[in-house]
Motif scaffolding. Structure first.
Motif, PDB file in Angstrom:
ATOM      1  N   GLU A  28       0.771  -1.010  -0.093  1.00 25.88           N
ATOM      2  CA  GLU A  28       0.118  -0.047  -0.148  1.00 25.88           C
ATOM      3  C   GLU A  28       1.108   1.315   0.027  1.00 25.88           C
ATOM      4  OE1 GLU A  28      -3.853  -0.062   2.413  1.00 25.88           O
ATOM      5  OE2 GLU A  28      -2.659  -1.745   3.600  1.00 25.88           O
ATOM      6  N   ARG A  29       0.102   2.418  -0.426  1.00 20.32           N
ATOM      7  CA  ARG A  29       0.912   3.608  -0.549  1.00 20.32           C
ATOM      8  C   ARG A  29       0.940   4.390   0.886  1.00 20.32           C
ATOM      9  NH1 ARG A  29      -3.323   6.551  -4.186  1.00 20.32           N
ATOM     10  NH2 ARG A  29      -4.834   5.266  -2.920  1.00 20.32           N
ATOM     11  N   PRO A  30       2.307   4.378   1.378  1.00 22.44           N
ATOM     12  CA  PRO A  30       2.544   4.979   2.677  1.00 22.44           C
ATOM     13  C   PRO A  30       1.758   6.230   2.942  1.00 22.44           C
ATOM     14  CG  PRO A  30       4.548   4.644   1.881  1.00 22.44           C
ATOM     15  CD  PRO A  30       3.667   4.460   0.656  1.00 22.44           C
ATOM     16  N   GLY A  31       1.042   6.576   4.037  1.00 19.95           N
ATOM     17  CA  GLY A  31       0.491   7.389   4.270  1.00 19.95           C
ATOM     18  C   GLY A  31      -0.992   7.415   4.101  1.00 19.95           C
ATOM     19  N   SER A  32      -1.548   6.835   3.092  1.00 21.11           N
ATOM     20  CA  SER A  32      -2.750   6.580   2.676  1.00 21.11           C
ATOM     21  C   SER A  32      -3.215   5.494   2.407  1.00 21.11           C
ATOM     22  CB  SER A  32      -3.070   7.436   1.335  1.00 21.11           C
ATOM     23  OG  SER A  32      -2.365   7.212   0.226  1.00 21.11           O
ATOM     24  N   GLY A  33      -2.587   4.617   1.902  1.00 15.78           N
ATOM     25  CA  GLY A  33      -2.990   3.091   1.558  1.00 15.78           C
ATOM     26  C   GLY A  33      -3.906   2.966   0.744  1.00 15.78           C
ATOM     27  N   ASP A  34      -4.814   1.765   0.841  1.00 11.69           N
ATOM     28  CA  ASP A  34      -5.754   1.503  -0.376  1.00 11.69           C
ATOM     29  C   ASP A  34      -6.770   2.522  -0.061  1.00 11.69           C
ATOM     30  OD1 ASP A  34      -8.388   0.161  -1.036  1.00 11.69           O
ATOM     31  OD2 ASP A  34      -7.271  -1.645  -1.145  1.00 11.69           O
ATOM     32  N   ASP A  35      -7.306   3.130  -1.344  1.00 10.32           N
ATOM     33  CA  ASP A  35      -8.268   3.969  -1.533  1.00 10.32           C
ATOM     34  C   ASP A  35      -9.607   3.877  -0.443  1.00 10.32           C
ATOM     35  OD1 ASP A  35      -6.767   3.572  -4.093  1.00 10.32           O
ATOM     36  OD2 ASP A  35      -8.082   5.415  -4.778  1.00 10.32           O
ATOM     37  N   THR A  36      -9.857   2.447  -0.332  1.00 10.96           N
ATOM     38  CA  THR A  36     -11.101   2.177   0.501  1.00 10.96           C
ATOM     39  C   THR A  36     -10.905   2.430   1.846  1.00 10.96           C
ATOM     40  OG1 THR A  36     -10.850  -0.159   0.690  1.00 10.96           O
ATOM     41  CG2 THR A  36     -12.228   0.685  -1.049  1.00 10.96           C
ATOM     42  N   ARG A  37      -9.745   2.662   2.532  1.00 10.11           N
ATOM     43  CA  ARG A  37      -9.414   2.916   3.956  1.00 10.11           C
ATOM     44  C   ARG A  37     -10.186   4.283   4.206  1.00 10.11           C
ATOM     45  NH1 ARG A  37      -5.658  -0.018   6.867  1.00 10.11           N
ATOM     46  NH2 ARG A  37      -4.354  -1.169   5.445  1.00 10.11           N
ATOM     47  N   SER A  38     -10.322   5.060   3.282  1.00 10.92           N
ATOM     48  CA  SER A  38     -10.750   6.488   3.352  1.00 10.92           C
ATOM     49  C   SER A  38     -12.353   6.671   2.781  1.00 10.92           C
ATOM     50  CB  SER A  38     -10.132   7.745   2.945  1.00 10.92           C
ATOM     51  OG  SER A  38     -10.040   7.523   1.411  1.00 10.92           O
ATOM     52  N   TRP A  39     -12.870   5.505   2.273  1.00  7.21           N
ATOM     53  CA  TRP A  39     -14.313   5.365   1.732  1.00  7.21           C
ATOM     54  C   TRP A  39     -15.298   5.166   2.927  1.00  7.21           C
ATOM     55  CZ3 TRP A  39     -14.716   2.525  -3.521  1.00  7.21           C
ATOM     56  CH2 TRP A  39     -13.891   3.182  -4.605  1.00  7.21           C
ATOM     57  N   LYS A  93      -1.273  -9.343   5.078  1.00  5.55           N
ATOM     58  CA  LYS A  93      -0.236  -8.598   5.783  1.00  5.55           C
ATOM     59  C   LYS A  93      -0.422  -7.181   5.045  1.00  5.55           C
ATOM     60  CE  LYS A  93       3.046 -12.248   7.306  1.00  5.55           C
ATOM     61  NZ  LYS A  93       2.058 -13.437   6.771  1.00  5.55           N
ATOM     62  N   SER A  94      -0.097  -6.184   5.599  1.00  3.78           N
ATOM     63  CA  SER A  94       0.026  -4.725   4.980  1.00  3.78           C
ATOM     64  C   SER A  94       1.545  -4.247   5.103  1.00  3.78           C
ATOM     65  CB  SER A  94      -0.849  -3.755   5.660  1.00  3.78           C
ATOM     66  OG  SER A  94      -0.530  -2.363   4.968  1.00  3.78           O
ATOM     67  N   ALA A  95       2.082  -4.141   3.861  1.00  4.50           N
ATOM     68  CA  ALA A  95       3.363  -3.460   3.861  1.00  4.50           C
ATOM     69  C   ALA A  95       3.177  -2.054   2.863  1.00  4.50           C
ATOM     70  CB  ALA A  95       4.391  -4.367   2.955  1.00  4.50           C
ATOM     71  N   ALA A  96       3.661  -1.060   4.001  1.00  2.00           N
ATOM     72  CA  ALA A  96       3.689   0.400   3.081  1.00  2.00           C
ATOM     73  C   ALA A  96       4.864   0.676   2.402  1.00  2.00           C
ATOM     74  CB  ALA A  96       3.125   1.400   4.286  1.00  2.00           C
ATOM     75  N   LYS A 152      13.342   6.244   6.969  1.00  3.07           N
ATOM     76  CA  LYS A 152      14.058   7.544   7.279  1.00  3.07           C
ATOM     77  C   LYS A 152      13.849   8.227   5.809  1.00  3.07           C
ATOM     78  CE  LYS A 152      17.872  10.252   8.924  1.00  3.07           C
ATOM     79  NZ  LYS A 152      19.211  10.126   9.906  1.00  3.07           N
ATOM     80  N   GLN A 153      14.317   7.513   4.793  1.00  6.30           N
ATOM     81  CA  GLN A 153      14.296   7.906   3.429  1.00  6.30           C
ATOM     82  C   GLN A 153      12.885   8.199   2.798  1.00  6.30           C
ATOM     83  OE1 GLN A 153      16.917   5.088   1.109  1.00  6.30           O
ATOM     84  NE2 GLN A 153      18.046   4.746   2.664  1.00  6.30           N
ATOM     85  N   GLY A 154      11.867   7.487   3.520  1.00  7.75           N
ATOM     86  CA  GLY A 154      10.631   7.802   3.028  1.00  7.75           C
ATOM     87  C   GLY A 154      10.273   6.587   1.821  1.00  7.75           C
ATOM     88  N   VAL A 155      10.977   5.576   1.950  1.00 11.91           N
ATOM     89  CA  VAL A 155      10.645   4.506   1.191  1.00 11.91           C
ATOM     90  C   VAL A 155       9.694   3.726   1.420  1.00 11.91           C
ATOM     91  CG1 VAL A 155      11.607   2.463  -0.146  1.00 11.91           C
ATOM     92  CG2 VAL A 155      13.207   4.590   0.075  1.00 11.91           C
ATOM     93  N   ILE A 156       9.543   3.493   2.714  1.00  9.99           N
ATOM     94  CA  ILE A 156       8.438   2.747   3.505  1.00  9.99           C
ATOM     95  C   ILE A 156       7.696   3.510   4.469  1.00  9.99           C
ATOM     96  CG2 ILE A 156       9.597   0.583   3.022  1.00  9.99           C
ATOM     97  CD1 ILE A 156      10.414   0.401   6.022  1.00  9.99           C
ATOM     98  N   GLY A 157       6.670   3.056   5.097  1.00  7.13           N
ATOM     99  CA  GLY A 157       5.736   3.946   6.017  1.00  7.13           C
ATOM    100  C   GLY A 157       5.712   3.182   7.180  1.00  7.13           C
ATOM    101  N   LEU A 179      -2.756   0.113   8.292  1.00  8.86           N
ATOM    102  CA  LEU A 179      -1.917   0.450   7.238  1.00  8.86           C
ATOM    103  C   LEU A 179      -0.326   0.245   7.722  1.00  8.86           C
ATOM    104  CD1 LEU A 179      -0.978   1.527   4.475  1.00  8.86           C
ATOM    105  CD2 LEU A 179      -1.503   4.001   5.353  1.00  8.86           C
ATOM    106  N   GLY A 180       0.583  -0.538   6.954  1.00 10.75           N
ATOM    107  CA  GLY A 180       1.775  -0.590   7.074  1.00 10.75           C
ATOM    108  C   GLY A 180       2.203  -1.626   8.426  1.00 10.75           C
ATOM    109  N   ALA A 181       1.308  -2.219   8.884  1.00 14.44           N
ATOM    110  CA  ALA A 181       1.263  -3.043  10.218  1.00 14.44           C
ATOM    111  C   ALA A 181       2.468  -4.044  10.178  1.00 14.44           C
ATOM    112  CB  ALA A 181      -0.113  -3.620  10.668  1.00 14.44           C
ATOM    113  N   HIS A 182       2.608  -4.598   8.918  1.00 12.83           N
ATOM    114  CA  HIS A 182       3.528  -5.696   8.760  1.00 12.83           C
ATOM    115  C   HIS A 182       4.818  -5.407   7.900  1.00 12.83           C
ATOM    116  CE1 HIS A 182      -0.476  -7.581   9.403  1.00 12.83           C
ATOM    117  NE2 HIS A 182       0.158  -8.224  10.093  1.00 12.83           N
ATOM    118  N   THR A 183       4.872  -4.114   7.736  1.00 13.34           N
ATOM    119  CA  THR A 183       6.061  -3.640   6.790  1.00 13.34           C
ATOM    120  C   THR A 183       7.396  -3.986   7.176  1.00 13.34           C
ATOM    121  OG1 THR A 183       4.868  -1.631   6.246  1.00 13.34           O
ATOM    122  CG2 THR A 183       7.391  -1.694   5.620  1.00 13.34           C
TER     123      THR A 183
END
Length: 399
Positions: free
Chosen positions: A41-52, A73-76, A394-399, A370-374
């Motif tokens: 998933e995208r770091p910070g927002s994740g799957d679109d439906t998380r905000s639906w 498992k969620s990897a951001a 730190k580099q922003g590659v993962i959330g 979101l990102g619980a299993h990164t």
């Protein structure tokens, strides 16, 4: 926690690059059957439906997200960065299956398109889910369930008949095009997995919402192919069976589904109108369909004379298929639902609808945050140390 080692897909690893519904629905099914599914998933927002939402579940996530993401498992990971895309390529190398629903050609810039991936991993099962498939004039168009229902003719046969009150083409109350597509994708993946195990060859599965919805027009599509006439909206009536629809009662409604001539005979007896089944033109389903309006004119007034509950008692005794029209809440709380254990209680007030075809030992993990299993995914799959993970974060590659 249940022991999932005996489940049919135990040991199978799935990289889930999907979002919204059709893709997540297919990968949730694989997860229910024991596959280890990593949802990227995208770091910070994740799957679109998380905000639906609203509504939201007790954990703060939109209720919609909980529809299709349990047991994963969620990897951001930021796929838009070269480092993030590299991580996903490495993870893919550890997996048997990848499912994606990017626009056609959208993953090529990350080196994650089928041609690139299959050249390095010839056994991979690569499932692409799109609105219109990888080919054809609409292949590059975005596809959402609603427009697919419109384009495939489903809405043209759903709703009240033309010219009647409330006449308007209607979509189905749930996203059936997405759900059908998710089911078709999952079964195709399982077939491809069997092939890969037998031959060592992978597959590219081109799954389109448009194609799947056309297929599930079923008898309505065949009605057109057989006659050349497009089916029309019939409201709650059936094009090929009578009586098979909603009827008014003295205090509400009841669905009656008379599926054969013997049931029609029993229905007439329960109705207190044995003369109806003695009428020659109504003794066969063909005759009842051809003379639908006249038969219904006899049935409708009789059903209005008693309550739904009274008719239920009569029809139960006569073996006639019927049902009151329940709300979603009533259906989920019914004794039949409870007897079949169709609700999963994840604790803390979080419940989801269960897997309808369960296996012993099936997992019951709630949809992940979101990102619980990164960290776990990078460490267990790729052998990264804690310092490596901290540096990537730190580099922003993962959330």
């Amino acid at each position: 926690m249940n022991d999932s080692a005996s489940l049919p897909l135990a040991g199978v690893k799935v990289l889930d690059l999907t979002r919204i519904l059709a893709g997540p629905w297919s990968t949730q099914l694989l997860a229910d059957y024991g596959a280890d599914v990593i949802k990227v998933e995208r770091p910070g927002s994740g799957d679109d439906t998380r905000s639906w939402g609203p509504p939201y579940a007790v954990d703060g996530e939109a209720a919609y997200f909980h529809t299709a993401n349990r047991n994963k498992k969620s990897a951001a990971i930021n796929i838009a960065s070269s480092e993030g895309a590299g991580l996903i390529r490495k993870l893919l190398g550890q997996c048997d299956i990848v499912v994606e629903n990017y626009k056609v050609g959208g993953l090529a810039k990350y080196g994650l398109d089928y041609e690139t991936v299959s050249a390095e991993h010839p056994r991979i099962i690569y499932c692409s889910i799109t609105g219109f498939g990888q080919t054809g004039p609409n292949s590059h168009r975005p596809g959402y369930d609603y427009l697919i229902q419109a384009m495939t003719g489903l809405m043209s046969i759903t709703g009240q008949p033309a010219g009647s009150p409330g006449d308007e083409p209607m979509k189905v109350g749930v996203a059936v095009s997405d759900l059908f597509t998710g089911l078709y994708a999952a079964t195709a993946i399982l077939a491809a997995l069997r092939k890969a195990e037998a031959t060592g060859s992978g597959s590219h599965l081109d799954v389109a919402l448009h194609d799947c919805q056309l297929a599930t027009l079923a008898n309505q599509a065949m009605n057109f192919l057989a006659t050349g006439d497009s089916p029309k909206r019939l409201g709650n009536a059936h094009p090929s069976i009578v009586p098979y629809q909603v009827f008014d009662t003295a205090n509400g409604h009841i669905v009656v589904a008379v599926g054969n001539d013997q049931q029609f005979h029993s229905f007439c007896q329960a109705l207190g109108r044995p003369d109806l089944c003695q009428t020659v033109r109504w003794q066969t389903n063909r005759g009842r369909v051809e003379d639908r309006d006249n038969l219904l004119a006899e049935i409708i007034p009789v059903l209005k004379t008693r309550s739904t509950e009274e008719w239920e008692d009569r029809f139960d005794g006569a073996g006639i298929p019927h049902s009151p029209i329940r709300s979603v809440g009533d259906a989920l709380q019914s004794t039949q639902t409870q007897a079949r254990s169709q609700l999963i209680d994840h604790g803390r007030g979080l419940r989801t609808v269960g897997q309808p075809v369960p296996f012993a030992g099936q997992p019951v993990e709630p949809p992940p945050s979101l990102g619980a299993h990164t960290d776990t995914v990078l460490q267990q799959y790729l052998g990264y140390g804690e310092a490596d993970v901290r540096a990537l974060r730190k580099q922003g590659v993962i959330g």
